[in-house]
Scaffold this active site. Structure first.
Site, mmCIF file in Angstrom:
data_model
loop_
_atom_site.group_PDB
_atom_site.id
_atom_site.type_symbol
_atom_site.label_atom_id
_atom_site.label_comp_id
_atom_site.label_asym_id
_atom_site.label_seq_id
_atom_site.Cartn_x
_atom_site.Cartn_y
_atom_site.Cartn_z
ATOM 1 N N CYS C 100 23.075 -24.462 7.586
ATOM 2 C CA CYS C 100 22.026 -23.586 7.044
ATOM 3 C C CYS C 100 22.649 -22.681 5.979
ATOM 4 C CB CYS C 100 21.437 -22.693 8.137
ATOM 5 S SG CYS C 100 20.789 -23.543 9.569
ATOM 6 N N CYS C 103 23.085 -23.401 1.956
ATOM 7 C CA CYS C 103 22.031 -23.093 0.978
ATOM 8 C C CYS C 103 21.613 -21.620 1.047
ATOM 9 C CB CYS C 103 20.809 -23.963 1.213
ATOM 10 S SG CYS C 103 21.137 -25.719 0.961
ATOM 11 N N HIS C 104 21.454 -21.143 2.286
ATOM 12 C CA HIS C 104 20.947 -19.772 2.453
ATOM 13 C C HIS C 104 22.128 -18.818 2.484
ATOM 14 C CE1 HIS C 104 16.977 -21.442 3.103
ATOM 15 N NE2 HIS C 104 17.525 -22.308 3.928
ATOM 16 N N CYS C 203 -8.606 -15.217 31.284
ATOM 17 C CA CYS C 203 -7.528 -14.339 31.742
ATOM 18 C C CYS C 203 -7.193 -13.275 30.699
ATOM 19 C CB CYS C 203 -6.258 -15.143 32.030
ATOM 20 S SG CYS C 203 -6.303 -16.037 33.598
ATOM 21 N N ARG C 241 5.242 -21.928 26.435
ATOM 22 C CA ARG C 241 4.449 -21.024 27.266
ATOM 23 C C ARG C 241 3.025 -21.541 27.420
ATOM 24 N NH1 ARG C 241 3.209 -19.304 30.988
ATOM 25 N NH2 ARG C 241 3.042 -17.193 31.832
ATOM 26 N N CYS C 245 1.023 -22.288 30.885
ATOM 27 C CA CYS C 245 -0.314 -21.772 31.189
ATOM 28 C C CYS C 245 -1.235 -22.916 31.610
ATOM 29 C CB CYS C 245 -0.932 -21.108 29.953
ATOM 30 S SG CYS C 245 -0.565 -19.360 29.784
#
Lengths: 138, 109, 284
Positions: C100, C103-104, C203, C241, C245
């Site tokens: 990463c 480039c960054h 909920c 998540r 659920c």
């Protein structure tokens, strides 16, 4: 096997007594404490536990122990399959005889802390921690 | 050596001689308790860090015996005191024989 | 549209019976991180919300011990994973011999503000999540294999990128090309599914603040994601998540990275427009 009415009632009362008996340190936990103290008498006072009354998740329960002047503090979770949690041995450069950590609790139970004082005597205290059983989050 | 184990510690850069200061430590470790079972119902063997020590210039601050009831990514907070500047050495001992350590320097300010 | 406005009376009554059994959360607490960064844990609801006046971060529904974990980056176990992501950031992977960082060059800080506006519409008019952006870059720029949607490496990386927006207001676009995706997300939010026949709204809109067994229902905001959960001691993604659920309500979960969860992610992010990005947060 058949029971008479009287025997049945007696059995029921026995079961009720078991259910309502205040929570006591279990045998395995007592053994760990004896190993730490060498069977010496254990007094009260001089050692404190900081723990939540209700722990949101038994996986990570923040607790702290303190015993000014102690050489070591043993922590026991009386309701865990292995009651031993940790022993803090304080060295000469300890800034205080206290420490905090995060522990696992298998369910609602008593936490016991036993401190070995500098003079070789022992003191203990306990704290009850309720561990909630989640619906979705737990 | 267990994978992904990385110690993190937080100490003040300068301290006052003879005055207590707070140290925090956290090491990434799964702390496999030995109580869990895998999908086939076999017990997953225990694999934990079983001891943690902190020393300043070779003198003990704290020496902790750890059991499987210590949470994943073991965390400790405690106080230390020193009269002189020096190296604070933190050491963790793994069940598998690995030893992880890290050192911080404190100056007297 | 009218269907979701019907209040779920029986369900609400059932939950109400359990309310007040454990008053453990500190709903009035203020979240200040590292004694310097104040997080807005409540805000005026965005205009598109019809049934809620005030939006609240999931942080306020947690016990004070759990709340405290998020108030100091050293105490926050999520930073173990932020550290893992920093290592990954510098790790060369793929056929192009790049990381990463190749480039960054300004570091992850380059992405300040990005998470606050995700998910968003890409140049081809499709809805894209941050996870998809990371994988696209891995494949196209690095010649590396994409990471699995909710695995630890990906969840850690999106947490590291999200951290750069911490403290900024959530501000996802819902108009223009985003509108149809947003409408789809809204429809899914109010659609009852599973054996328990429950929608997200039952909920998290009708009953937030109420106890469901020993759990304190939140508004289901996602401004803290990816989040470290005490339950599994690792980083958890939004789609992970959502899946949890759906299993809880005995529904067959949609696919992580699939169009349903992406649309729900956009809709949920927009319900939090005005809250502060808290990533990486700590939850139960």
């Amino acid at each position: 096997m058949e029971f008479s009415r009287r025997e049945t009632i007696a059995l029921g009362l026995g079961a009720a007594a078991l259910t309502f008996m205040p929570f006591r340190v279990e045998a395995a936990a007592e053994e760990v404490i004896s190993a730490f103290t060498g069977g010496a008498d254990v007094g009260e006072g001089g050692v404190t536990i900081t723990a939540p009354e209700i722990a949101e998740n038994g996986n990570t329960v923040p607790i702290g122990v303190a015993a000014p002047g102690a050489a070591a503090i043993l922590i026991i979770a009386t309701g865990n399959p292995v009651p031993n949690v940790a022993t803090f041995n304080f060295g000469e450069l300890a800034g205080a005889q206290s420490a905090s950590t995060r522990i696992r609790l298998a369910g609602t139970q008593d936490i016991v802390a036993v401190a070995k004082m500098a003079d070789g005597s022992f003191v203990r205290t306990s704290a009850a921690v309720k561990v909630t059983i989640g619906g979705c989050g737990g | 050596m267990a994978s992904g184990v990385k110690p993190r510690v937080k100490t003040p850069k300068t301290v006052v001689a003879g005055e207590a200061f707070t140290i925090k430590t956290l090491i990434s470790h799964k702390m496999e308790s030995g109580q869990r079972k895998d999908k086939e119902g076999n017990k997953i063997p225990r694999s934990i860090i079983n001891r943690f020590t902190c020393e300043i210039n070779g003198k003990s601050v704290i020496d902790v015996t750890m059991e499987p009831a210590i949470s994943t990514n073991p965390y400790f907070q405690f106080d230390a005191v020193t009269e002189e500047a020096g190296d604070v050495v933190f050491t963790w001992y793994d069940d598998d024989g690995s030893v992880y350590d890290t050192t911080k320097t404190v100056a007297i300010g | 549209m009218g269907m979701y406005l019907l209040k779920t009376t029986a369900f609400a009554a059932g939950l109400a019976l359990m309310a007040g059994s454990v008053a453990q959360a500190d709903e009035g607490a203020t979240l200040v991180i590292n004694e310097e960064l104040t997080i807005a844990t409540t805000a005026k609801a965005p205009a598109h919300l019809e049934n809620i006046d005030e939006i609240t971060s999931g942080w306020i529904y947690r016990t004070k011990e759990t709340q405290a974990l998020q108030m100091d980056d050293f105490d926050n176990p999520a930073f173990v994973f932020v550290d893992i992501a920093l290592d990954l950031w510098n790790e060369v992977d793929g056929t192009e011999g790049k990381s990463c960082a190749s480039c960054h060059t300004d570091g992850p800080e380059e992405f300040a503000g990005l998470t606050a506006t995700m998910p968003r519409i890409d140049k081809d008019g499709n809805l894209e999540t941050l996870t998809e952006v990371v994988n696209r870059e891995r494949v196209e720029k690095m010649g590396a294999k994409p990471w699995k949607y909710s695995k630890t490496n990906m969840a850690s990386m999106t947490a590291l990128i999200g951290l750069q927006s911490r403290g900024m207001p959530v501000n996802v676009a819902i108009d223009g090309a985003a509108a149809p995706f947003w409408e789809r997300g809204k429809e899914l939010y109010y659609t009852r599914v599973g054996q328990l026949d429950i929608s997200c709204s039952n909920c998290h809109e009708d009953n937030y603040g109420v106890m469901i067994r020993a759990d304190h229902l939140s508004q289901g905001q996602i401004n803290g994601f990816p989040t470290y959960r005490l339950k599994n001691a690792k980083m958890n993604t939004t789609h992970g998540r959502f899946k949890g659920c759906m299993k809880n309500i005995r529904a067959v979960p949609y696919k992580e990275g699939g169009e349903e969860f992406k649309a729900i992610e956009l809709y949920l992010a927009s319900r939090g427009n005005g809250l502060t990005v808290e990533t990486p947060s700590v939850r139960n």
